[in-house]
Enzyme design. Structure first.
Site, PDB file in Angstrom:
ATOM      1  N   SER A 204       0.753  -1.218   0.025  1.00 33.00           N
ATOM      2  CA  SER A 204      -0.102  -0.007   0.228  1.00 33.00           C
ATOM      3  C   SER A 204       0.949   1.297   0.063  1.00 33.00           C
ATOM      4  O   SER A 204       1.870   1.331   0.759  1.00 33.00           O
ATOM      5  CB  SER A 204      -0.902  -0.177   1.209  1.00 33.00           C
ATOM      6  OG  SER A 204      -1.598   1.283   1.385  1.00 33.00           O
TER       7      SER A 204
ATOM      8  N   GLY B 290       2.551  10.834   5.378  1.00 32.20           N
ATOM      9  CA  GLY B 290       1.363  11.432   6.238  1.00 32.20           C
ATOM     10  C   GLY B 290      -0.162  11.119   5.849  1.00 32.20           C
ATOM     11  O   GLY B 290      -0.936  11.626   6.052  1.00 32.20           O
TER      12      GLY B 290
ATOM     13  N   CYS C 166       1.129   2.939  10.451  1.00 29.33           N
ATOM     14  CA  CYS C 166       1.724   4.198   9.971  1.00 29.33           C
ATOM     15  C   CYS C 166       2.436   4.664  11.063  1.00 29.33           C
ATOM     16  O   CYS C 166       1.773   5.109  11.805  1.00 29.33           O
ATOM     17  CB  CYS C 166       0.604   4.938   8.997  1.00 29.33           C
ATOM     18  SG  CYS C 166       1.879   6.132   8.205  1.00 29.33           S
TER      19      CYS C 166
ATOM     20  N   GLY D 187       8.840  -6.168   2.649  1.00 26.52           N
ATOM     21  CA  GLY D 187       9.934  -5.478   3.034  1.00 26.52           C
ATOM     22  C   GLY D 187      11.201  -5.692   2.260  1.00 26.52           C
ATOM     23  O   GLY D 187      11.992  -6.625   2.419  1.00 26.52           O
ATOM     24  N   GLY D 188      11.284  -4.834   1.349  1.00 29.62           N
ATOM     25  CA  GLY D 188      12.715  -4.862   0.742  1.00 29.62           C
ATOM     26  C   GLY D 188      12.435  -5.846  -0.526  1.00 29.62           C
ATOM     27  O   GLY D 188      13.693  -6.131  -0.969  1.00 29.62           O
TER      28      GLY D 188
END
Lengths: 306, 264
Positions: free
Chosen positions: A25, A76, A134, A247-248
């Site tokens: 996302s 944000g 987040c 993740g990566g």
């Protein structure tokens, strides 16, 4: 082995994915902007940018800075709000033959629930991913995602309102990812996705100030991959519900690593910025890997490294 | 948009820290003045592409030219690359300078502050191709000093009138391009500008005071160049069309904006 005889379909909470690859996302919009590079019909799912009940402005700039093998972001959760989203983004996505996972954000439990209720009976949506991780918004987000009790409570609240399967997106900024995954499961989550970004900071020594206006940001990219693989391994051993790993991830090999650690599906994040065609290459590469290694069904290797 | 591995065919130093790199590139065909490209690095650990404006796009030769200041890792690596080296390039990106706005205007100003000048060169040529005479266009180019070097000024001179300014007064007006504009008492009908933020603010104010349109090219840190990361925001006077929150994406709605539509 003939690639056509290989099964890449995975099942998560009763939803069938033609292959285990989706975007993370916030790194792909709703897929609209990538139409020249990614045929959305080829993806296991499109995961939308987080959406709240009302439009969010996001943080001041700079919101982005590069770091070794990664980047920090403090966007944000800028988003147009659920009204524009349902009309524009879901209208667009309904044209494609792929799963749609809507990422949901809010400043409060009530705001999460407003979005969940709006989407609960929307046929264009297959699953909801609840963003309780987040690091870049002051209220909501990570506040719900770092305390197991809070996480279980909001998961249960979301489940009461939703007819759709629920994925809780977990933060790595915790002491025990296993405890967080268990809390999500106890709250009734149908799946968990991890990891969101790791909170980080970069200082511009010449300006004697922070590189990001928000001071801190979320670290993503290959720099966090070993942390993510470890957490996917721990989470998948702690719970019975499926895990979506991220993740990566930059390649099919990286994706396979997550799958062997216990992920039923994987998401590609920052690498979409490096190479807009990355997800297609990863889907093709997974097929090649299975073929070359005589693996008839990808499900055979999910969590195969114990 | 094109994503390709493009080969360098010419590379040169123009001034202190300022370099010119010409690529064989299919991006030359669709490129429009004011657009930019995202250039990858060769490093496995520097994964974000660098936004660099297009200085020239030659459709016949199929080449694009980038003129940039080598300040960070990516631009230094590019500046040290030789003919034959290849880089990942994505583009053309963004919304460029509107050529229509200059039609029927008598005094068209191209205001380029420092490394903001390069995209205005392609604009100068494009405006001339629409039939606007050389006398109607003036490029006001600002540099640091004679010592650090002027660049592109002679190429501008072939297309348009040129006046210069330097920070130290060693050439032309001492001060900024806006100071030069005021000193010459030019009465612009329209301004196209690219340069550092303080200069663009001054251009915006000058245009507002003179009741003339100004189109300014902005820059900001960005990750994707595709319009999805939402890193490169500028505050807008009205609701933006994408997120509906008074934020526009510099990579998509920009980099060129009508000055009165953005809050600097």
């Amino acid at each position: 082995m003939n690639p056509e005889n290989i099964n890449t379909t995975v099942n998560i909470a009763g939803v069938s994915f033609k292959n285990p690859v989706m975007n993370a996302s916030g790194t792909f919009g709703s897929g609209m902007e990538y139409y020249e590079f990614v045929d959305l019909n080829r993806l296991g799912a499109v995961v939308t940018k987080g959406v709240a009940p009302e439009p969010w402005e996001g943080n001041p700039v700079p919101r982005i800075t590069e770091t070794p093998s990664g980047m920090l972001n403090a966007i944000g959760l800028q988003n147009p709000g659920i009204d524009v989203f349902t009309e524009r983004d879901l209208g667009f996505l309904s044209e494609f033959n792929t799963n749609v996972i809507v990422n949901v954000c809010g400043h409060s439990e009530d705001e999460y629930l407003q979005v969940v209720e709006r989407l609960s009976d929307d046929d264009r949506v297959n699953m909801l991913e609840i963003n309780v991780s987040c690091p870049n918004v002051k209220k909501g987000g990570i506040a719900f995602g770092t305390d197991p009790k809070e996480l279980q409570k909001i998961t249960a609240a979301v489940k009461r309102k939703s007819l759709k399967p629920i994925i809780m997106k977990l933060s790595p900024n915790v002491t025990s990812i296993a405890d967080m995954a268990k809390a999500a499961e106890a709250g009734g989550a149908d799946a968990v996705s991890l990891i969101n970004t790791l909170t980080g900071m970069k200082i511009d020594i010449y300006k004697r100030s922070f590189s990001l206006a928000n001071k801190t940001g979320g670290l993503s990219g290959p720099a966090i991959r070993p942390v993510a693989v470890r957490m996917v391994y721990e989470a998948s051993h702690a719970v019975g519900i499926p895990v979506i790993g991220m993740g990566g991830i930059t390649s099919a090999e990286d994706a396979i690593e997550f799958i062997m650690a216990g992920a039923s599906a994987v998401a590609v994040g920052m690498y979409n910025f490096h190479d807009p065609s990355a997800m297609i290459k990863i889907i093709d590469g997974i097929g090649d890997f299975l073929s070359e290694n005589h693996i008839a069904d990808i499900n055979e290797i999910i969590g195969c490294v114990k | 948009m094109i994503n390709e591995k493009a080969r360098i065919i010419k590379s040169e130093r123009l001034a202190d820290q300022v370099f010119s790199t010409v690529f064989d590139s299919r991006i030359a065909e669709p490129a429009y003045p004011g657009q930019f490209v995202m250039v990858g690095t060769k490093s496995d650990s520097r994964l974000l592409r660098r936004p660099i404006s297009i200085c020239e796009a030659d459709r016949e030769k199929g080449t694009i030219r980038l003129v940039y200041r080598a300040v960070g890792y990516g631009t230094k690596e590019l500046s040290e690359a030789k003919s034959g080296d290849s880089f990942d390039i994505l583009g053309p990106i963004g919304t460029g300078f509107p050529l229509d706005a200059a039609q029927d205007k008598k005094q068209i100003i191209l205001a380029g502050g420092g490394i903001g000048a390069p995209p205005l060169l392609q604009l100068a040529r494009a405006l001339r191709r629409t039939g606007i005479g050389k006398d109607s266009i003036t490029a006001v180019l600002g540099y640091r000093s004679m010592k650090s070097g002027l660049f592109l000024n002679e190429e501008f001179s072939a297309e348009v009138n040129v006046i210069l300014s330097t920070d130290d007064g060693s050439v032309g007006t001492r001060g900024t391009v806006v100071d030069a504009l005021k000193e010459r008492d030019l009465k612009p009908d329209i301004i196209y500008a690219c340069g550092p933020l303080p200069m663009l603010k001054a251009v915006k104010d000058f245009a507002a005071d003179s009741f003339i349109p100004a189109f300014i090219s902005l820059e900001e840190r960005m990750a994707c160049g595709m319009g999805v990361c939402l890193g490169c925001m500028v505050k807008t006077a009205g609701r933006d069309s994408h997120s509906h929150v008074n934020n526009a994406r510099i990579c998509t709605e920009g980099p060129v904006f009508n000055a009165e539509e953005v809050v600097l």
